[in-house]
Design a protein around this motif. Structure first.
Motif, mmCIF file in Angstrom:
data_model
loop_
_atom_site.group_PDB
_atom_site.id
_atom_site.type_symbol
_atom_site.label_atom_id
_atom_site.label_comp_id
_atom_site.label_asym_id
_atom_site.label_seq_id
_atom_site.Cartn_x
_atom_site.Cartn_y
_atom_site.Cartn_z
ATOM 1 N N ARG A 102 0.798 -1.228 0.000
ATOM 2 C CA ARG A 102 0.000 0.000 0.000
ATOM 3 C C ARG A 102 0.832 1.280 0.000
ATOM 4 O O ARG A 102 0.317 2.349 -0.315
ATOM 5 C CB ARG A 102 -0.971 -0.014 1.183
ATOM 6 C CG ARG A 102 -2.120 -0.996 0.989
ATOM 7 C CD ARG A 102 -2.893 -1.211 2.281
ATOM 8 N NE ARG A 102 -4.041 -2.095 2.065
ATOM 9 C CZ ARG A 102 -3.945 -3.416 1.944
ATOM 10 N NH1 ARG A 102 -2.758 -4.010 2.011
ATOM 11 N NH2 ARG A 102 -5.037 -4.141 1.750
ATOM 12 N N THR A 143 -8.499 -1.498 -5.411
ATOM 13 C CA THR A 143 -9.317 -0.448 -4.799
ATOM 14 C C THR A 143 -10.158 -1.009 -3.667
ATOM 15 O O THR A 143 -10.244 -0.410 -2.578
ATOM 16 C CB THR A 143 -10.227 0.203 -5.848
ATOM 17 O OG1 THR A 143 -9.416 0.779 -6.888
ATOM 18 C CG2 THR A 143 -11.089 1.306 -5.234
ATOM 19 N N TYR A 185 -6.126 -0.041 -1.423
ATOM 20 C CA TYR A 185 -4.986 0.634 -2.044
ATOM 21 C C TYR A 185 -5.478 1.939 -2.662
ATOM 22 O O TYR A 185 -6.539 1.970 -3.287
ATOM 23 C CB TYR A 185 -4.368 -0.249 -3.134
ATOM 24 C CG TYR A 185 -3.640 -1.473 -2.629
ATOM 25 C CD1 TYR A 185 -2.265 -1.552 -2.677
ATOM 26 C CD2 TYR A 185 -4.343 -2.561 -2.121
ATOM 27 C CE1 TYR A 185 -1.585 -2.681 -2.230
ATOM 28 C CE2 TYR A 185 -3.688 -3.696 -1.657
ATOM 29 C CZ TYR A 185 -2.310 -3.746 -1.719
ATOM 30 O OH TYR A 185 -1.657 -4.868 -1.262
ATOM 31 N N ASP A 186 -4.692 2.989 -2.522
ATOM 32 C CA ASP A 186 -5.159 4.261 -3.066
ATOM 33 C C ASP A 186 -4.123 4.976 -3.930
ATOM 34 O O ASP A 186 -4.394 6.052 -4.464
ATOM 35 C CB ASP A 186 -5.642 5.204 -1.954
ATOM 36 C CG ASP A 186 -4.569 5.478 -0.908
ATOM 37 O OD1 ASP A 186 -3.417 5.058 -1.098
ATOM 38 O OD2 ASP A 186 -4.907 6.130 0.097
#
Length: 290
Positions: free
Chosen positions: A240, A262, A266-267
Motif C-alpha cells: 500500500r 481499490t 490501495y489508493d
C-alpha cells in the motif's frame, strides 16, 4: 473479508430493478481477430447484437470504442477528454445522482473499464459480480431487443487526478523503489514466451505479473475473494505504500486488477492507458523477456 459496495451481486441488483434512479448498462465489446499481416491487434466490435439477443431488463448499451474512446488515437480504447465523455454519458442518462450498475458478457473487464473511467470523472459506479453470464445462469429475467435508453441528463465531470498515465510516467517508474508496475496479461505474454499481437514480445522492464484471469472464478465469472486477491498481490511485492501502475494489452483487463486493489484499500493506483498496444510498438521503449 466482505466485498465492499462497488461490487454488487445479482441478488442485490434483482431487488433494485425498477427503481427510478437505477441506471443499468451493458458494456460488452468483443475483440475479433484480424487478417494475417494486419498491423492492428484486433477489431473492436460492440456487443450490441448480443445485447439485442438478451439483456438485463431496462438496461442501456454503452459502446466503448464507438462513443467512449479517443477514436483518433492509434491504440484502441484510449481515454478521451472529459468534455466528450460528459456529452456521451449525459446522452445515456448517466450522472452522479444515479445508482449506476455496469455489467458485461464473457468477462467483467469491460464493466471494470467503465467503472475506472467513471471514477476518474468523479462518479462511483457499481460492477455486477459475474456479469450477464451469472445473471442468465441463475434464470433471472431477460429482455430482448434494441436499447430503449434512459432520459438524457446533464453529466458534469469532477475529474480526479492521476487515474491515467502515459509512457513517460511509466518510464520514470522503472527502477523506482516507490513504484511497482503490474502486468495483468497472462504469464506466457509477461515472460515473452509467445508472440504478442501488440508488437514486440515481453514486458515493461521490472514489472511484476498478476494476471487478471487469476482474479476471476472461471466457473461463474465472479471475482475472487479479497483474501485471495490480497495474497496474489502481496506475493508480487505490491504494498500500500507504493505507487501501483497497472497495464495490460489495451488498458482493459488491467482494470480488474485495479478494481480489486481499490476494494482492498490501495489508493496509489493508476492505469497506463496505452499499455502494450503502445509500448510494444515503440522501438525507443525498453522491453524485457525471460
Amino acid at each position: 473479508m466482505t466485498q465492499p459496495a462497488s461490487l454488487i451481486t445479482t441478488e442485490q441488483l434483482a431487488a433494485m430493478l425498477g427503481a427510478p434512479d437505477l441506471r443499468v448498462y451493458d458494456c460488452t465489446t468483443y475483440n475479433e481477430p484480424v487478417p494475417h499481416g494486419s498491423d492492428v491487434p484486433y477489431i473492436a466490435v460492440p456487443g450490441d447484437k448480443t445485447f439485442e439477443a438478451g439483456h438485463i431488463p431496462g438496461a442501456d448499451f454503452l459502446d466503448l470504442q464507438g462513443e467512449f474512446s479517443d477514436t483518433s488515437a492509434r491504440p484502441l480504447f484510449m481515454m478521451p477528454d472529459a468534455a466528450r465523455l460528459e456529452t456521451a454519458f449525459g446522452r445515456h442518462g448517466l450522472d452522479a445522482s444515479k445508482t449506476v450498475v455496469l455489467y458485461s458478457i464473457g468477462t467483467m473487464m469491460w464493466a471494470t473499464r467503465f467503472w475506472w473511467m467513471l471514477r476518474s470523472l468523479g462518479v462511483d459506479a457499481h460492477v455486477l459480480d459475474g456479469g450477464f453470464d451469472k445473471w442468465k445462469a441463475e434464470g433471472r429475467p431477460i429482455e430482448t431487443g434494441t436499447p430503449k435508453g434512459y432520459p438524457a441528463t446533464t453529466f458534469e465531470a469532477a475529474p480526479r487526478a492521476g487515474f491515467f498515465v502515459d509512457k513517460s510516467t511509466v518510464m520514470a517508474g522503472i527502477g523506482d523503489p516507490a513504484t511497482v508496475i503490474v502486468n495483468a496479461l497472462g504469464p506466457q505474454f509477461h515472460r515473452g514466451l509467445e508472440p504478442s499481437r501488440y508488437g514486440r514480445s515481453g514486458r515493461i522492464p521490472g514489472s511484476v505479473n498478476v494476471p487478471a484471469a487469476t482474479l476471476v472464478n472461471p466457473a461463474d465469472k465472479t471475482l475472487t475473494t479479497l483474501a485471495d486477491a490480497e495474497a496474489k498481490f502481496a506475493a508480487q511485492g505490491i504494498t500500500r505504500d507504493k505507487t501501483v501502475v497497472c497495464y495490460c494489452g489495451g488498458g482493459i483487463s488491467a482494470t480488474i486488477d485495479l478494481f480489486l486493489l481499490t476494494q482492498l484499500g490501495y489508493d496509489k493506483l493508476t492505469l497506463y492507458d496505452g499499455s502494450m498496444g503502445e509500448w510494444a510498438r515503440d522501438p525507443a521503449l525498453p522491453i524485457e523477456t525471460d
